[in-house]
Design a protein around this motif. Sequence first.
Motif, short mmCIF file in Angstrom:
data_model
loop_
_atom_site.label_atom_id
_atom_site.label_comp_id
_atom_site.label_asym_id
_atom_site.label_seq_id
_atom_site.Cartn_x
_atom_site.Cartn_y
_atom_site.Cartn_z
N MET A 177 0.83 -1.20 0.00
CA MET A 177 0.00 0.00 0.00
C MET A 177 0.87 1.25 0.00
N LEU A 178 1.92 1.28 0.83
CA LEU A 178 2.82 2.42 0.84
C LEU A 178 3.47 2.63 -0.52
N ALA A 179 3.89 1.54 -1.16
CA ALA A 179 4.51 1.64 -2.48
C ALA A 179 3.50 2.14 -3.52
N PHE A 180 2.26 1.69 -3.39
CA PHE A 180 1.21 2.13 -4.30
C PHE A 180 0.99 3.63 -4.16
N VAL A 181 0.89 4.11 -2.93
CA VAL A 181 0.69 5.55 -2.70
C VAL A 181 1.91 6.33 -3.17
N ASP A 182 3.10 5.78 -2.96
CA ASP A 182 4.32 6.44 -3.40
C ASP A 182 4.30 6.65 -4.91
N ARG A 183 3.86 5.64 -5.64
CA ARG A 183 3.86 5.73 -7.11
C ARG A 183 2.74 6.63 -7.62
N TRP A 184 1.57 6.58 -6.98
CA TRP A 184 0.39 7.24 -7.54
C TRP A 184 -0.08 8.42 -6.69
N ARG A 220 10.53 1.59 5.93
CA ARG A 220 11.01 2.84 6.52
C ARG A 220 11.26 3.89 5.45
N GLY A 221 11.85 3.48 4.32
CA GLY A 221 12.10 4.42 3.24
C GLY A 221 10.81 4.99 2.67
N LEU A 222 9.78 4.14 2.54
CA LEU A 222 8.50 4.59 2.00
C LEU A 222 7.79 5.52 2.99
N ILE A 223 7.89 5.21 4.29
CA ILE A 223 7.29 6.09 5.31
C ILE A 223 7.95 7.46 5.28
N ASP A 224 9.28 7.47 5.21
CA ASP A 224 9.99 8.74 5.20
C ASP A 224 9.66 9.56 3.95
N THR A 302 -4.96 -5.18 -9.19
CA THR A 302 -6.12 -4.48 -9.74
C THR A 302 -6.04 -2.99 -9.45
N ALA A 303 -5.60 -2.63 -8.24
CA ALA A 303 -5.47 -1.22 -7.90
C ALA A 303 -4.44 -0.52 -8.78
N GLN A 304 -3.33 -1.18 -9.07
CA GLN A 304 -2.33 -0.59 -9.95
C GLN A 304 -2.92 -0.32 -11.33
N ARG A 305 -3.66 -1.29 -11.84
CA ARG A 305 -4.26 -1.11 -13.17
C ARG A 305 -5.29 0.02 -13.14
N TRP A 306 -6.08 0.08 -12.08
CA TRP A 306 -7.07 1.15 -11.92
C TRP A 306 -6.39 2.52 -11.95
N ALA A 307 -5.27 2.64 -11.24
CA ALA A 307 -4.57 3.92 -11.19
C ALA A 307 -3.99 4.28 -12.56
N GLU A 308 -3.43 3.30 -13.25
CA GLU A 308 -2.91 3.55 -14.60
C GLU A 308 -4.03 4.05 -15.51
N LEU A 309 -5.17 3.39 -15.46
CA LEU A 309 -6.28 3.73 -16.35
C LEU A 309 -6.84 5.11 -16.03
N TRP A 310 -7.02 5.41 -14.72
CA TRP A 310 -7.55 6.72 -14.35
C TRP A 310 -6.58 7.82 -14.75
N SER A 311 -5.29 7.61 -14.53
CA SER A 311 -4.30 8.63 -14.88
C SER A 311 -4.33 8.91 -16.38
N HIS A 312 -4.46 7.86 -17.17
CA HIS A 312 -4.53 8.05 -18.62
C HIS A 312 -5.81 8.80 -19.01
#
Length: 324
Positions: A177-184, A220-224, A302-312
């Motif tokens: 989840m942290l990585a997902f938020v970091d990317r999107w 820790r890196g993602l939290i920071d 599925t969440a990653q794909r959703w974010a890709e599609l919405w961003s496009h």
Amino acid sequence: MTPPPTIALLASPGFRREENSPLAALLRVLVPFLTHAFPAKLVAMRPTYEAAQAAGFLTDYPQWDVLPPWEEGAVATVAARLVAGEIDWVIYLADPGDLISLFPESIALKRQCVVHGRPYLATVRAAAEWCLLHWIERDPAGAAAYLCTLDDPTAAASLPGATTLGLVAHDTRKTAMLAFVDRWFPLLDRFRLRLSTGTTGGLLNGDAPARLGEVSPEMRGLIDAQKARLVGRQGPWTVPYLSGPKGGDAQIADRVLREPGSTILFFEDPHVAREHEADIQLLERIARLKTYDNACLHDPATAQRWAELWSHALSVGLAPHLKA
């Protein structure tokens, strides 16, 4: 180019009977999607197929694969085909009052979607949005003739800035989840309101809750990184409720009932025992009570794909809603 998907299409009895049923509402979206963008194969139980035919939808469509009714094991067949890689998306318009949706085969179907990273779309909003976002990605010029533009007021309720986002993750999925938020983050930051259960909310607000103990270097890196993004902001980035086992899922479910539209991204771990399974099912069922307004996605893929599609879709100025 991505080949057309194979879509399992199921609907509870109460969602397919009337002329203006949720199934009929979804089929009004599927007809142009299938005929102009993705000539997908539809795998449907016989009652769902017959309801579509009786309502005059896709009567000449050649890509139907009709299964027996659920009493003859059709839901188990769909689950087995999904495990074998023969089904790409599952649309199950599940009536919250339909006990069939709580039968073991229905629960297993949803679980296998999570295990294999396949979308499990249980509301009209989730299924329609998923299909139309794919249309926008595949053929934005063609889709523009049928879909609302972002400056169209009829599309406003569907846009991230007008809706609520729930972010929930089991312990083994919190780094994901942290990585997902970091990317999107730019996309997720557009939502009017974000809600999270306690520990996930703490992480997304830039803290490491004590209950996690020593966290991994990756976490820790993602939290920071998240904490640095939030410097200078007023208030928490996401509203944290109690942890899931202590009632956080129920609190978010209550909030979803009072919001105009919600998307819940629930990063579930299907491989561990979950002592608050009833709370998880409560949140998912509450999301289905307003089938035209809410969407719930259940796994990181599925969440990653959703974010890709919405961003496009946002980048090309289209919203995933058909013109009136």
